[in-house]
Motif scaffolding. Structure first.
Motif, PDB file in Angstrom:
ATOM      1  N   LYS A   1      29.780  20.828   2.966  1.00  0.00           N
ATOM      2  CA  LYS A   1      29.823  20.414   4.373  1.00  0.00           C
ATOM      3  C   LYS A   1      28.494  19.790   4.799  1.00  0.00           C
ATOM      4  O   LYS A   1      28.465  18.772   5.508  1.00  0.00           O
ATOM      5  N   ILE A   2      27.391  20.374   4.346  1.00  0.00           N
ATOM      6  CA  ILE A   2      26.066  19.826   4.670  1.00  0.00           C
ATOM      7  C   ILE A   2      25.907  18.445   4.042  1.00  0.00           C
ATOM      8  O   ILE A   2      25.437  17.497   4.688  1.00  0.00           O
TER       9      ILE A   2
ATOM     10  N   LEU B   1      28.246  16.315   3.127  1.00  0.00           N
ATOM     11  CA  LEU B   1      29.130  15.334   3.765  1.00  0.00           C
ATOM     12  C   LEU B   1      28.522  14.803   5.066  1.00  0.00           C
ATOM     13  O   LEU B   1      28.581  13.609   5.357  1.00  0.00           O
ATOM     14  N   GLU B   2      27.941  15.699   5.834  1.00  0.00           N
ATOM     15  CA  GLU B   2      27.338  15.285   7.098  1.00  0.00           C
ATOM     16  C   GLU B   2      26.122  14.388   6.874  1.00  0.00           C
ATOM     17  O   GLU B   2      25.924  13.402   7.595  1.00  0.00           O
ATOM     18  N   LYS B   3      25.308  14.695   5.871  1.00  0.00           N
ATOM     19  CA  LYS B   3      24.068  13.955   5.650  1.00  0.00           C
ATOM     20  C   LYS B   3      24.258  12.681   4.840  1.00  0.00           C
ATOM     21  O   LYS B   3      23.613  11.657   5.095  1.00  0.00           O
ATOM     22  N   HIS B   4      25.138  12.749   3.806  1.00  0.00           N
ATOM     23  CA  HIS B   4      25.201  11.655   2.838  1.00  0.00           C
ATOM     24  C   HIS B   4      26.606  11.082   2.631  1.00  0.00           C
ATOM     25  O   HIS B   4      26.751  10.095   1.901  1.00  0.00           O
ATOM     26  N   GLY B   5      27.615  11.687   3.215  1.00  0.00           N
ATOM     27  CA  GLY B   5      28.973  11.174   3.050  1.00  0.00           C
ATOM     28  C   GLY B   5      29.591  11.466   1.701  1.00  0.00           C
ATOM     29  O   GLY B   5      30.609  10.870   1.338  1.00  0.00           O
TER      30      GLY B   5
ATOM     31  N   HIS C   1      30.429  14.877  -1.269  1.00  0.00           N
ATOM     32  CA  HIS C   1      30.499  16.336  -1.399  1.00  0.00           C
ATOM     33  C   HIS C   1      29.339  16.879  -2.211  1.00  0.00           C
ATOM     34  O   HIS C   1      28.957  18.029  -2.059  1.00  0.00           O
TER      35      HIS C   1
END
Length: 464
Positions: free
Chosen positions: A254-255, A257-261, A263
């Motif tokens: 989740k972290i 995905l939010e930062k780098h798009g 998994h």
């Protein structure tokens, strides 16, 4: 000076036109010595090159050629690396090679840790036998991706786990590769009581700072055979342990995905199966970037087989609407394949083997198959791994001997399907040196090797 004996020259190639022959020796390209295959490829990419050759007579000649950029010379060498393989300097507590039973072929006991195989074959390396000059060459030649066995970013713990006092320098090299924008992938072999729990969280957090240049990180459980006498005691992971690992992975996903798009971090299929969880969806695997580490392999096969069966079902509906024989002559090659899947080899009986871990996958395939061919009997036989021990449950480590012993007297039907992962990459031979022909003669059944996708697996079952 290192000399490279030429063992072959491709027909109608640049080298052939220059009169280079097998037995000649390559000395230099553009006045530079050749250390290995990467120097050779890098220096021979230019549009104008000069090649220094020593003929079999001992005469040295210089040859010049103008060519297209990246056009190959057509030279073949005895060793794919044009150099000896570099062996591993470590004595890792989790090393699978140290757990092999005696009496296997010599090459199985060789521990490679060669950065060049990371690019050529996708091997994972520890970086412990690399020098600054090796890292500089990777950066200068822009060799990528480099696949790194990290295991832990705790320097002291890494030295302990690899039994190498220099093993703690790994982050320094990763940082240099990151600064040079060299794409990387990483893996962690998780050992209970060593690099799990808080140490795992530390490692994932440290490596996430290098994303997306470090594109992926896989976490695989240590493999434990029955041949660990004299080795560090390691305990297997339980189902509850697997759930904890998955929770950690999904939290960091989740972290990421939010930062780098992406998994970024992935748990291998074994964790989900042992936890009793459903395998994640395809979107979780970022294009199956870590599939060779057993990450997403089950999901890919499930999806591919489902898609293959669904395509045949759609074609069946089409035939019912339009009339089967009326449109037969206008079928495409693909549609003829679907027709064969629907009609050929009525009441066929076919069998396959699997490691205990993937037994549920084969049951899913059986149920999917019934959608189009309820007349086919599909026997799935889980094989206990007596060769390495019952803690080894993956299909790829099954041996011919175990398969033969456990299938004797079974109803194998018209054919036995063997997954290609059980065999040597370039030869139809099992880990215990039994050949496919020997297995076929012993069991007296036609044997089909399946190495590819879901449609190939479907075709093998139906006998198309």
């Amino acid at each position: 000076m290192k000399e490279h004996v030429i063992t072959g020259v491709e027909r109608d190639s640049i080298a052939s036109g220059l009169g280079i022959k097998p037995g000649d020796v390559l000395l230099e390209i553009n006045n530079k010595k050749i250390e290995d295959i990467f120097d050779f490829h890098f220096l021979s990419e230019d549009e104008h090159i000069e090649i220094k050759i020593k003929k079999e007579s001992g005469e040295e000649v210089c040859l010049s050629v103008d060519k297209e950029e990246d056009e190959p010379l057509g030279l073949i060498f005895k060793e794919s690396l044009m150099d000896n393989y570099r062996s591993c300097y470590n004595k890792c507590i989790f090393c699978f090679i140290d757990q092999n039973p005696p009496g296997m072929r010599e090459t199985i006991y060789f521990k490679d840790d060669d950065s060049r195989l990371s690019f050529l074959q996708g091997n994972y390396i520890t970086l412990t036998n690399m020098k600054e000059s090796d890292i500089k060459r990777i950066i200068d030649y822009k060799l990528a991706p480099i696949n790194i066995s990290v295991h832990t970013t705790n320097p002291e713990l890494r030295c302990q786990m690899l039994n190498n006092r220099f093993a703690g320098n790994v982050l320094k090299y990763i940082d240099e590769l990151y600064q040079a924008n060299i794409p990387m992938n990483a893996q962690i072999v998780l050992c209970k009581g060593y690099n799990d729990k808080e140490e795992l969280e530390r490692t994932i957090g440290d490596l996430l700072k290098y994303a997306p240049v470090l594109a992926s990180l896989s976490i695989v459980p240590v493999g434990l055979t029955n041949y660990r006498e004299g080795l560090v005691k390691l305990d297997p992971f339980t189902g509850e342990d697997a759930k904890e690992v998955i929770e950690t992975v999904e939290r960091f996903q989740k972290i990421a995905l939010e930062k780098h798009g992406i998994h970024f971090v992935h748990a291998s299929d074994e964790w989900y199966i042992n936890a009793g969880y459903e395998i994640p969806g395809e979107e979780t695997y970022d294009g199956y970037i870590q599939i060779e580490n057993g990450v997403g392999m089950v999901r890919l096969m499930l999806n591919e087989f489902h898609d293959a069966v669904s395509d045949v079902c759609e074609f069946s509906d089409y035939l019912e609407r339009k009339g089967f024989f009326k449109h037969f002559i206008r079928l495409t090659a693909e549609e003829k394949l679907y027709k064969a899947c629907l009609t050929e080899n009525k009441n066929r009986v076919v069998s396959t083997i699997t490691g205990k871990l993937a037994y549920g996958l084969k049951e899913y395939i059986f149920n999917e198959l019934k959608r189009i061919r309820p007349d086919i009997t599909f026997n799935v036989y889980p094989i206990e791994n007596n060769f390495f021990g019952d803690k080894i449950t993956v299909t790829g480590l099954l041996t011919g001997r175990d398969i033969c012993e456990q299938l004797k007297g079974k109803n194998l039907g018209d054919a036995l399907i063997i997954p290609g992962s059980c065999l040597k990459a370039d030869e139809d031979i099992f880990l215990d040196d039994m050949t496919v022909d020997e297995l076929q003669r012993t069991l007296q059944v036609k044997t089909i090797i399946v190495k590819s996708n879901g449609m190939d697996y479907l075709r093998s079952i139906i006998g198309v």
